[in-house]
Design an enzyme around this catalytic site. Structure first.
Site, PDB file in Angstrom:
ATOM      1  N   ASP A 176      89.581  -4.260 -70.944  1.00 23.55           N
ATOM      2  CA  ASP A 176      90.727  -4.695 -70.146  1.00 23.55           C
ATOM      3  C   ASP A 176      92.024  -4.130 -70.725  1.00 23.55           C
ATOM      4  OD1 ASP A 176      92.098  -6.079 -68.192  1.00 23.55           O
ATOM      5  OD2 ASP A 176      91.155  -8.013 -68.610  1.00 23.55           O
ATOM      6  N   ASP A 186      91.601  -7.726 -59.107  1.00 26.67           N
ATOM      7  CA  ASP A 186      91.353  -9.117 -59.497  1.00 26.67           C
ATOM      8  C   ASP A 186      91.115 -10.009 -58.292  1.00 26.67           C
ATOM      9  OD1 ASP A 186      91.223  -9.004 -62.186  1.00 26.67           O
ATOM     10  OD2 ASP A 186      93.184  -9.886 -62.593  1.00 26.67           O
TER      11      ASP A 186
HETATM   12  C1  DGJ Z   1      92.422  -9.537 -66.238  1.00 29.62           C
HETATM   13  C2  DGJ Z   1      91.166  -9.071 -65.585  1.00 29.62           C
HETATM   14  O1  DGJ Z   1      91.452  -8.300 -64.484  1.00 29.62           O
HETATM   15  C3  DGJ Z   1      90.301 -10.278 -65.240  1.00 29.62           C
HETATM   16  O2  DGJ Z   1      89.156  -9.857 -64.571  1.00 29.62           O
HETATM   17  C4  DGJ Z   1      89.963 -11.022 -66.499  1.00 29.62           C
HETATM   18  O3  DGJ Z   1      89.139 -10.244 -67.314  1.00 29.62           O
HETATM   19  C5  DGJ Z   1      91.235 -11.399 -67.226  1.00 29.62           C
HETATM   20  N1  DGJ Z   1      92.093 -10.275 -67.429  1.00 29.62           N
HETATM   21  C6  DGJ Z   1      90.913 -12.032 -68.554  1.00 29.62           C
HETATM   22  O4  DGJ Z   1      92.020 -12.261 -69.300  1.00 29.62           O
END
Ligand code: DGJ
Length: 714
Positions: free
Chosen positions: A454, A518
């Site tokens: 991430d 997301d």
């Molecule tokens: C942002 C990501 O896009 C999510 O899927 C998740 O992993 C969160 N971060 C976790 O902090």
């Protein structure tokens, strides 16, 4: 004695061909390589000189006496007053570049041009490679400082070329968190259009690609598609000079002082990719998908895209070992094959305010140890994946307390956090060594099949050692990924950046999938996946079934719709099965089974998108031999008429007959509106012509309706 013909300036032509296209470069005595043709495959004996001559213009008023035509690497010192492909200056220099000599060479599928400016001491090696099977052009530049003073580089395009004369419009993208890939179509502007990203990530604004087109549709029209394979700051640009010369370019965006070439030093640009489609948006995918599959995606022993279960939207930070085990049990019951433990597993991480950088398992979360949990996951038949955010550090972390100078920062400026975190200085090798050691030990000590990598903030300020360094930091990230991949070749990486802010072909070269967005809201995903899939094949696009109501949009969406949209991607689940109804759990498990059954087709076939007359959307993946296809036909909103437009199916084998069946569960509207349900249960046979012309009248008038159709040639 020289004849008139002989006195013509000598021009040298090179051409490279793919199955469907040709790319032709001319190089004259003016040392400026020109594009003669990028488009349809030319006849083997095409007269390149005549083709070139056809585009030559005579003199006109109010222009330089020696005209300066658009070319493949325009520079300011040659009289080109549009956007140069290169700008920079030597200490005490005048800032003008003008090539004094050029050579051109063709290797089987590549054209190399080496340009030299002997006045200031600079060379540029341009490389174009046309993939013979797909027609995707890769274009890059290496710049070398031949002088004995520093060269300050301001801008360098990886690809620069005259916009095709048929292009009337520009299709480009903007985006934001959970709103990736918002498409905008405008007439190609007079003057300049640019999309500049300074966030240090590829950005939400559309996987850095732009399409120049002639009002193309899904299947029709011409498109020049350009993508910059780079995960950091960049600029895509088109310009039209007052005289009408049109240029398009893509390159890394550099901040002042960011790249200084010492005497003898070189700078290699990222690669830009381009193709010309003669058959609309689907034609762009027809070139890019097989290219990405064959030439970009990491080679893996087993390329099966396992069904992911990701803990994030199911648990966020609220979990302990017991609840995580329960989630794993439920995930396995649904048919998941890989369990990804998302954020929150490491020392002291209870929310997003702390602990990034301290990549050690938190014993208070996993009192029996992470291995015991992984063993549990594996005993359920799943493999295990772990979330990390390597480039980040929380000010409240042991790492930051030990090395406060390891984050990217500018002396005298506040360290501005975003999501309570700072970006580590990835240009430093000691920082990369630390991160390698931390992650390497995790991968060595635990049975981890996948890392979800991430990246949740902007790279700002991108300063290392007192100098702008965004470009070097992104290369540092690539280097760390590459080193980890070399040490652990069997571990998959998923690229994520607050959702879809790091999706490009340079990261996909290292990652088996990207987290597309997301938002798991299926209606939002329909559009996001549609546009992302123009370049990226479906197996790279992480698509999860989320909760309903959706945590981001609040929408309530039927399970069939959620599951079917996720099925057309790399399918996963990101919701608490314990909060689903029994019926939904069953429907989800059925769709996971369907995905497993069809993923061989979904992840190898030709992907085609289109819409019905009244706005229902269709996606089809059809096998290369046209023998089998799976179609998603769905709509987000209410149709204008109860008798919704029939679904015509393009791209089938015209001489064949197909058995069409409708996998269950059917959408609710079926009970009221489907004619002859019993016949559909068995599957019905139609010839390809009637499917392509008249189509099928499925009830598709209600909002959030999604049908699956399975076709087999008989
Ligand atoms: C942002 C990501 O896009 C999510 O899927 C998740 O992993 C969160 N971060 C976790 O902090």
């Amino acid at each position: 004695m020289r004849t008139e013909e002989d006195k013509r300036p000598m021009t040298h032509y090179e051409r490279i061909d793919s199955v469907h296209s040709s790319f032709v470069v001319a190089l004259g005595e003016d040392a400026s390589p020109r594009l003669v043709h990028f488009g349809r495959l030319l006849a083997p004996d095409a007269d390149l000189h005549a083709l070139d001559a056809a585009l030559k213009r005579g003199p006109r008023e109010s222009t330089p006496d020696a005209p300066v035509p658009a070319n493949l690497f325009p520079v300011s010192g040659s009289g080109w007053l549009g956007e140069p492909a290169l700008s920079g200056y030597h200490e005490n220099g005048d800032g003008l570049v003008c090539w004094s000599s050029a050579t051109m060479q063709r290797l089987t599928h590549e054209i190399h041009v080496v340009l030299r400016d002997d006045r200031i001491g600079l060379s540029a090696e341009l490389l174009w490679r046309l993939d013979p099977r797909t027609g995707v052009l890769a274009s890059s530049v290496r710049l070398t400082n031949l002088a004995d003073s520093d060269f300050h580089l301001y801008a360098l395009s990886s690809l620069s070329l005259p916009a095709p004369n048929w292009a009337s419009d520009l299709l480009a993208f903007s985006g934001d968190w959970s709103r990736e890939m918002q498409a905008h179509r405008t007439p190609l502007p007079t003057g300049e259009w640019s999309s500049t990203n300074r966030t240090g990530r590829t950005g939400f604004a559309g996987a850095s690609f732009a399409l120049l087109e002639d009002r193309a549709g899904d299947h029709t029209g011409r498109i020049l598609a350009i993508h910059l394979a780079w995960s950091g700051n960049h600029r895509l640009m088109t310009s039209t000079s007052p005289g009408g010369a049109r240029q398009a370019s893509a390159g890394v965006y550099l901040a002042p002082g960011e790249v200084v070439l010492r005497p003898g030093g070189s700078f290699a640009s990222p690669t830009a990719y381009a193709c010309v489609s003669q058959s609309g948006l689907n034609g762009v995918s027809d070139a890019f998908h097989p290219f990405v599959r064959a030439s970009i995606l990491p080679v893996r022993r087993d390329s099966t895209r396992k069904v992911h279960f990701n803990s994030w939207e199911a648990a966020y930070f609220s979990f302990d070992e017991t609840s995580m085990r329960r989630l794993a049990d439920q995930a396995a019951d649904l048919g998941a094959e890989r369990f990804i433990l998302d954020d929150g597993w490491f020392l002291g991480r209870r929310d997003d305010t702390s602990s990034l950088g301290d990549w050690r398992v938190d014993p208070s979360r996993f009192p029996s140890g992470l291995d015991a949990f992984i063993t549990h996951v594996k005993s359920l038949g799943m493999d295990f994946g772990l979330w990390v955010e390597p480039e980040m550090v929380s000010p409240d972390s042991d790492l930051y307390r030990a090395h406060p100078d390891w984050c990217a920062h500018a002396t005298g400026l506040a360290r501005r956090t975003m999501r309570n975190q700072l970006w580590l200085d990835m240009a430093r090798s000691d920082v990369r060594d630390y991160l390698f050691a931390q992650i390497d030990v995790l991968l060595r000590d635990h049975d981890i099949a996948c890392l979800k990598w991430d990246c949740n903030r902007f790279l700002d300020p991108a300063v290392s050692g007192g100098r702008q360094a965004a470009e070097r930091m992104i290369r540092g990230t690539y280097e760390l990924m590459d080193r980890l991949r070399r040490a652990h070749p069997e571990v998959d990486i998923e690229s994520c950046a607050s959702g879809g802010a790091r999706i490009d072909l340079e990261v996909v070269r290292r990652c088996m999938r990207v987290w597309t967005s997301d938002t798991t809201d299926a209606l939002e995903r329909l559009a996001i996946q549609r546009w992302s899939s123009i370049i990226f094949p479906m197996e790279t696009l992480g698509a999860h079934v989320g909760p309903s109501p959706n945590p981001i949009t609040g929408r309530t969406i039927p399970m069939e719709m959620r599951a079917r949209v996720a099925l057309f991607g790399h399918m996963g689940v990101e919701a608490d099965p314990g909060r689903m109804t029994e019926t939904d759990r069953k429907a989800l498990a059925d769709h996971i089974a369907l995905y497993k059954h069809h993923r061989g087709l979904l992840h190898s076939g030709r992907h085609v998108r289109w819409s019905t007359r009244d706005g229902a959307e269709a996606r089809m993946t059809i096998s290369e031999d046209q023998g089998e296809a799976l179609i998603l036909a769905c709509r987000a909103d209410v149709a204008s008429h109860a008798e919704s437009a029939p679904l015509s199916i393009p791209g089938l084998d015209p001489a064949a007959r197909y058995k069409v069946s409708l996998p269950t569960p059917w959408p609710q509207i079926a009970a009221r509106r489907l004619a002859d349900p019993n016949l559909w249960r068995e599957g019905r046979v139609f010839d390809a012509t009637s499917l392509g012309d008249a189509g099928l009248s499925l009830p598709l008038s209600d909002p959030q309706t999604a049908w699956l159709l399975h076709l087999t040639r008989i």
